[in-house]
Design an enzyme around this catalytic site. Structure first.
Site, PDB file in Angstrom:
ATOM      1  N   LYS A  35      -0.930 -25.331   4.691  1.00 55.54           N
ATOM      2  CA  LYS A  35      -0.066 -24.661   3.881  1.00 55.54           C
ATOM      3  C   LYS A  35       0.786 -23.455   5.261  1.00 55.54           C
ATOM      4  CE  LYS A  35      -1.447 -22.398  -0.004  1.00 55.54           C
ATOM      5  NZ  LYS A  35      -1.656 -21.839  -0.842  1.00 55.54           N
ATOM      6  N   LEU A 152       3.044 -10.363 -12.027  1.00 60.39           N
ATOM      7  CA  LEU A 152       4.114 -10.933 -11.597  1.00 60.39           C
ATOM      8  C   LEU A 152       2.945 -12.521 -12.591  1.00 60.39           C
ATOM      9  CD1 LEU A 152       2.852 -13.867  -9.768  1.00 60.39           C
ATOM     10  CD2 LEU A 152       3.866 -11.803  -8.313  1.00 60.39           C
ATOM     11  N   GLU A 154       3.987 -16.610 -12.883  1.00 55.94           N
ATOM     12  CA  GLU A 154       3.842 -17.716 -12.511  1.00 55.94           C
ATOM     13  C   GLU A 154       5.321 -18.565 -12.889  1.00 55.94           C
ATOM     14  OE1 GLU A 154       0.861 -20.226 -11.918  1.00 55.94           O
ATOM     15  OE2 GLU A 154      -0.276 -19.609 -11.375  1.00 55.94           O
ATOM     16  N   ASN A 210      -4.545  -8.622 -18.841  1.00 57.44           N
ATOM     17  CA  ASN A 210      -4.826  -9.763 -19.211  1.00 57.44           C
ATOM     18  C   ASN A 210      -5.077 -10.318 -20.431  1.00 57.44           C
ATOM     19  OD1 ASN A 210      -2.106 -10.371 -16.454  1.00 57.44           O
ATOM     20  ND2 ASN A 210      -4.837 -11.360 -15.680  1.00 57.44           N
ATOM     21  N   PHE A 251       5.215 -12.803 -26.233  1.00 58.72           N
ATOM     22  CA  PHE A 251       4.031 -13.387 -25.993  1.00 58.72           C
ATOM     23  C   PHE A 251       3.308 -13.922 -27.654  1.00 58.72           C
ATOM     24  CE2 PHE A 251       2.214 -13.389 -22.102  1.00 58.72           C
ATOM     25  CZ  PHE A 251       2.916 -13.157 -21.453  1.00 58.72           C
ATOM     26  N   GLY A 255       0.983 -22.052 -29.366  1.00 59.17           N
ATOM     27  CA  GLY A 255       0.860 -23.041 -29.211  1.00 59.17           C
ATOM     28  C   GLY A 255      -0.680 -24.219 -28.917  1.00 59.17           C
ATOM     29  N   GLY A 259      -3.566 -21.294 -20.993  1.00 55.98           N
ATOM     30  CA  GLY A 259      -4.025 -21.564 -19.716  1.00 55.98           C
ATOM     31  C   GLY A 259      -3.258 -20.844 -18.278  1.00 55.98           C
ATOM     32  N   CYS A 262      -4.582 -17.547 -14.948  1.00 58.31           N
ATOM     33  CA  CYS A 262      -5.621 -15.889 -14.646  1.00 58.31           C
ATOM     34  C   CYS A 262      -6.290 -15.449 -16.040  1.00 58.31           C
ATOM     35  CB  CYS A 262      -4.181 -15.119 -14.719  1.00 58.31           C
ATOM     36  SG  CYS A 262      -3.311 -15.461 -12.878  1.00 58.31           S
ATOM     37  N   ARG A 330      -3.910 -25.191 -13.134  1.00 61.00           N
ATOM     38  CA  ARG A 330      -4.542 -24.565 -13.677  1.00 61.00           C
ATOM     39  C   ARG A 330      -4.841 -24.688 -15.036  1.00 61.00           C
ATOM     40  NH1 ARG A 330      -4.780 -20.751  -8.660  1.00 61.00           N
ATOM     41  NH2 ARG A 330      -2.819 -20.460  -8.839  1.00 61.00           N
TER      42      ARG A 330
HETATM   43  C1  UDX Z   1      -5.455 -15.726  -7.678  1.00 58.19           C
HETATM   44  C2  UDX Z   1      -6.271 -15.720  -8.883  1.00 58.19           C
HETATM   45  O1  UDX Z   1      -4.859 -16.972  -9.487  1.00 58.19           O
HETATM   46  C3  UDX Z   1      -4.946 -14.543  -8.987  1.00 58.19           C
HETATM   47  O2  UDX Z   1      -5.741 -14.169 -10.838  1.00 58.19           O
HETATM   48  C4  UDX Z   1      -6.134 -13.108  -8.339  1.00 58.19           C
HETATM   49  O3  UDX Z   1      -5.264 -11.491  -8.498  1.00 58.19           O
HETATM   50  C5  UDX Z   1      -5.537 -13.614  -6.541  1.00 58.19           C
HETATM   51  O4  UDX Z   1      -5.826 -15.348  -6.913  1.00 58.19           O
HETATM   52  P1  UDX Z   1      -3.534 -17.214  -6.862  1.00 58.19           P
HETATM   53  O5  UDX Z   1      -2.765 -16.601  -5.709  1.00 58.19           O
HETATM   54  O6  UDX Z   1      -2.731 -17.700  -7.642  1.00 58.19           O
HETATM   55  O7  UDX Z   1      -3.730 -16.117  -6.931  1.00 58.19           O
HETATM   56  O8  UDX Z   1      -4.207 -18.198  -5.797  1.00 58.19           O
HETATM   57  P2  UDX Z   1      -4.032 -19.003  -4.665  1.00 58.19           P
HETATM   58  O9  UDX Z   1      -2.990 -19.641  -4.807  1.00 58.19           O
HETATM   59  O10 UDX Z   1      -5.354 -19.790  -4.947  1.00 58.19           O
HETATM   60  O11 UDX Z   1      -4.093 -18.178  -4.019  1.00 58.19           O
HETATM   61  C6  UDX Z   1      -5.285 -17.905  -3.006  1.00 58.19           C
HETATM   62  C7  UDX Z   1      -4.963 -18.011  -1.305  1.00 58.19           C
HETATM   63  O12 UDX Z   1      -5.712 -17.869  -0.386  1.00 58.19           O
HETATM   64  C8  UDX Z   1      -5.008 -19.502  -1.112  1.00 58.19           C
HETATM   65  O13 UDX Z   1      -3.429 -20.040  -0.410  1.00 58.19           O
HETATM   66  C9  UDX Z   1      -6.187 -19.347   0.145  1.00 58.19           C
HETATM   67  O14 UDX Z   1      -6.180 -20.571   1.089  1.00 58.19           O
HETATM   68  C10 UDX Z   1      -5.922 -18.707   0.584  1.00 58.19           C
HETATM   69  N1  UDX Z   1      -7.538 -18.209   1.426  1.00 58.19           N
HETATM   70  C11 UDX Z   1      -8.437 -18.258   0.556  1.00 58.19           C
HETATM   71  C12 UDX Z   1      -7.414 -17.339   2.537  1.00 58.19           C
HETATM   72  O15 UDX Z   1      -6.657 -17.445   3.011  1.00 58.19           O
HETATM   73  N2  UDX Z   1      -9.004 -16.827   3.007  1.00 58.19           N
HETATM   74  C13 UDX Z   1     -10.073 -17.335   2.159  1.00 58.19           C
HETATM   75  O16 UDX Z   1     -11.141 -16.476   2.738  1.00 58.19           O
HETATM   76  C14 UDX Z   1      -9.920 -17.693   0.708  1.00 58.19           C
HETATM   77  C1  UDX Z   2      -0.030 -13.973 -17.015  1.00 57.83           C
HETATM   78  C2  UDX Z   2       0.219 -12.686 -17.293  1.00 57.83           C
HETATM   79  O1  UDX Z   2       1.346 -12.232 -17.880  1.00 57.83           O
HETATM   80  C3  UDX Z   2       1.104 -11.761 -16.159  1.00 57.83           C
HETATM   81  O2  UDX Z   2       1.383 -10.499 -15.854  1.00 57.83           O
HETATM   82  C4  UDX Z   2      -0.721 -11.969 -14.729  1.00 57.83           C
HETATM   83  O3  UDX Z   2      -0.219 -11.610 -13.201  1.00 57.83           O
HETATM   84  C5  UDX Z   2      -0.798 -13.575 -14.460  1.00 57.83           C
HETATM   85  O4  UDX Z   2      -1.044 -13.716 -15.916  1.00 57.83           O
HETATM   86  P1  UDX Z   2       0.815 -16.313 -16.511  1.00 57.83           P
HETATM   87  O5  UDX Z   2      -0.683 -16.576 -16.631  1.00 57.83           O
HETATM   88  O6  UDX Z   2       1.844 -16.823 -14.717  1.00 57.83           O
HETATM   89  O7  UDX Z   2       0.462 -14.728 -16.538  1.00 57.83           O
HETATM   90  O8  UDX Z   2       1.745 -16.855 -17.383  1.00 57.83           O
HETATM   91  P2  UDX Z   2       2.234 -16.609 -18.540  1.00 57.83           P
HETATM   92  O9  UDX Z   2       3.690 -16.836 -18.785  1.00 57.83           O
HETATM   93  O10 UDX Z   2       1.386 -14.677 -19.519  1.00 57.83           O
HETATM   94  O11 UDX Z   2       1.075 -17.816 -20.371  1.00 57.83           O
HETATM   95  C6  UDX Z   2      -0.049 -17.383 -19.744  1.00 57.83           C
HETATM   96  C7  UDX Z   2      -0.581 -18.926 -20.906  1.00 57.83           C
HETATM   97  O12 UDX Z   2       0.253 -18.403 -22.046  1.00 57.83           O
HETATM   98  C8  UDX Z   2       0.701 -20.065 -20.153  1.00 57.83           C
HETATM   99  O13 UDX Z   2      -0.622 -21.292 -20.951  1.00 57.83           O
HETATM  100  C9  UDX Z   2       1.768 -19.808 -21.602  1.00 57.83           C
HETATM  101  O14 UDX Z   2       1.746 -21.631 -22.270  1.00 57.83           O
HETATM  102  C10 UDX Z   2       0.840 -19.616 -23.149  1.00 57.83           C
HETATM  103  N1  UDX Z   2       1.846 -18.763 -23.481  1.00 57.83           N
HETATM  104  C11 UDX Z   2       2.234 -17.301 -23.216  1.00 57.83           C
HETATM  105  C12 UDX Z   2       1.825 -18.640 -25.087  1.00 57.83           C
HETATM  106  O15 UDX Z   2       1.320 -19.790 -25.764  1.00 57.83           O
HETATM  107  N2  UDX Z   2       2.451 -18.444 -25.758  1.00 57.83           N
HETATM  108  C13 UDX Z   2       2.911 -16.894 -25.437  1.00 57.83           C
HETATM  109  O16 UDX Z   2       4.080 -16.913 -26.742  1.00 57.83           O
HETATM  110  C14 UDX Z   2       3.343 -16.587 -24.360  1.00 57.83           C
END
Ligand code: UDX
Ligand code: UDX
Length: 435
Positions: A35, A152, A154, A210, A251, A255, A259, A262, A330
């Site tokens: 990465k 944030l 995704e 959340n 929201f 659907g 998923g 988070c 995920r």
């Molecule tokens: C995740 C969760 O989604 C979020 O809810 C939480 O707040 C933070 O972790 P995300 O950025 O989506 O956020 O996780 P991920 O994409 O898995 O990134 C985590 C990163 O940490 C990976 O790139 C992994 O390689 C790195 N990591 C993990 C380290 O650098 N050191 C470690 O010991 C373990």
């Molecule tokens: C969420 C929170 O929105 C964000 O604030 C937090 O930091 C991380 O988790 P994320 O999981 O990236 O963000 O996506 P989000 O846009 O919230 O959607 C989450 C899931 O809910 C998705 O599967 C989406 O398809 C679903 N969704 C969202 C619905 O089914 N209906 C809606 O109206 C909105």
């Protein structure tokens, strides 16, 4: 000010890149050598609109760096963010080993006053535990531990970071708070509201936010099932509800269930946290159950719409990501549906604009095709499972030409039903019933 972000995933990479865009000197650290190598080459390991430009610009400006080994940058940093993964364990609680391993690295390299900030979603009380760990090696005057959760989404992470509804800073000491207010000064000047709280409240704001959003989605999903039985239209119901300022329109899109990395994780972690405090959270509990049932309801709907006279139907699945605008699969409801249909012996042809590679890591035998038309060709039913914008403008004429039988199950209510009927499709969706 020098910043280090430990963990360069969806949360850490966006945080680091955006902070460097405000002129801060930022080093993103990650154990994943591949990465970091990609990032050093200016390649972005995740799909996030706008991220590549921000990374390139700030790398060129000499204020954004990527390293596997964090020792040196950490020792020189004023602020160290923890953005490593906190994935769910079997009992639903958050796996904290990565957080505490990063804390050990911080403690080992702590040589001057620094602020250690949890950006990752961490259980209530984590700040206390981190403080105890670091205080075993260092005097409490030389560091502060704060909570600064990220909100944030995704697929729109950069714009969410740059235009936050609020920046929450949970810090129990003035010295640490001052450093973080200085760090966020450029965003405060750009009218980002800053909420200062105690650390524990900040940690719980994240989980509560959340969980509430997940509850809202499960609510509209359950309403969609009632609407079908009552022959009402869930889109109209959502519109009518959302016009009430106390509810709000977002929201409320039904659907196949929520998923992502988070909501599923954070709702279960919150239930575990609450049960450890002996407090039952009935509403969150029911929303988790409703979410699991919604995916099953989606599969039943697909099977119910399969053409009767069809021996071995082929199902086209449009969308594999957990939502539109991301490559992340995920806890994707679409993948849950694919697994279920494959177990029932159906042949699938699946297309996603960005998430196919990640989907194949989850389901090796998934039959992935490169386009919408490839998925629809000779298929007996088309299922729209992810809310990608490109699925809203599918060329229905062309699709009908290539399908074996013209049936659409629109699990995201993206299409216009009248148009689909005009083109000769049997059309079903979520929360609406058409005789
Ligand atoms: C995740 C969760 O989604 C979020 O809810 C939480 O707040 C933070 O972790 P995300 O950025 O989506 O956020 O996780 P991920 O994409 O898995 O990134 C985590 C990163 O940490 C990976 O790139 C992994 O390689 C790195 N990591 C993990 C380290 O650098 N050191 C470690 O010991 C373990
Ligand atoms: C969420 C929170 O929105 C964000 O604030 C937090 O930091 C991380 O988790 P994320 O999981 O990236 O963000 O996506 P989000 O846009 O919230 O959607 C989450 C899931 O809910 C998705 O599967 C989406 O398809 C679903 N969704 C969202 C619905 O089914 N209906 C809606 O109206 C909105």
């Amino acid at each position: 000010m020098k910043v280090v972000v430990i963990g360069s995933g969806y949360v850490g990479l966006v945080t680091g890149a955006c902070l460097s865009d405000f002129g801060l000197n930022v080093t993103c650290v990650d154990v994943d050598k591949e990465k970091i190598a990609m990032l050093k080459r200016g390649e972005i390991p995740i799909y996030e609109p706008g991220l590549k430009e921000i990374v390139e610009k700030n790398q060129k400006a000499g204020r954004l760096f990527f390293e596997v080994k964090g020792d040196e940058p950490i020792s020189e940093a004023d602020v160290v963010f923890l953005a490593v993964g906190t994935p769910p364990k079997d009992d639903g609680s958050a796996e904290m080993k990565y957080i505490f391993s990063a804390v050990e690295t911080f403690s080992k390299n702590h040589k001057k006053y620094q602020v250690l900030v949890t950006k990752s979603t961490v259980p209530v009380g984590t700040g206390e535990r981190i403080e105890e760990i670091v205080a075993q090696e260092h005097s409490k005057e030389t560091f502060s531990v704060a909570s600064n959760p990220e909100f944030l989404r995704e697929g729109c992470a950069v714009s969410d970071f740059m235009n936050p509804d609020r920046i929450v800073i949970g810090c129990n000491d003035q010295k640490g708070l001052k450093v973080l207010l200085d760090l966020y000064e450029p965003m405060r000047k750009a009218n980002a509201p800053i909420l200062v709280t105690d650390r524990t409240s900040a940690e719980l704001i994240k989980y509560a936010s959340n969980a509430f959003l997940a509850v809202k989605i499960s609510f509209i999903n359950e309403m969609s099932r009632l609407a079908e039985k009552a022959k009402a239209d869930i889109s109209k119901i959502a519109l009518g509800m959302g016009m009430d300022k106390r509810i709000g329109p977002s929201f409320l899109l039904p659907g196949p269930g929520y998923g992502g990395s988070c909501f599923p994780k954070d709702t279960k972690a919150l239930l575990k946290i609450a049960s450890d405090f002996g407090v039952p959270l009935r509403i969150v509990e029911s929303s988790v159950i409703a979410n699991e049932e919604q995916a099953k309801f989606a599969v039943e709907k697909i099977v119910k719409n399969l053409p009767k006279n069809c021996e071995n139907p082929t199902i086209a699945i449009l969308g594999l990501a957990f939502k539109g605008g991301t490559d992340d699969v995920r806890e994707s409801p679409s993948l849950k549906i694919c697994k279920d249909l494959m177990e029932k012996g159906f042949k699938l042809k699946c297309y996603d604009p960005e998430a196919s590679v990640n989907a194949l890591k989850e389901i090796e035998s998934l039959n992935v095709v490169p386009s919408i038309m490839d998925a629809c060709k000779d298929s007996d039913i088309v299922v729209i499972a992810t809310e990608w914008n490109e699925f809203k403008t599918i060329d229905l004429k062309a699709v009908k030409e290539v399908m074996a039988t013209p049936v659409i199950v629109d699990l995201r209510n993206l299409l216009d039903r009248e148009k689909a009927i005009e083109e000769g499709f049997k059309y079903d969706s979520i929360g609406k019933v058409f005789e």
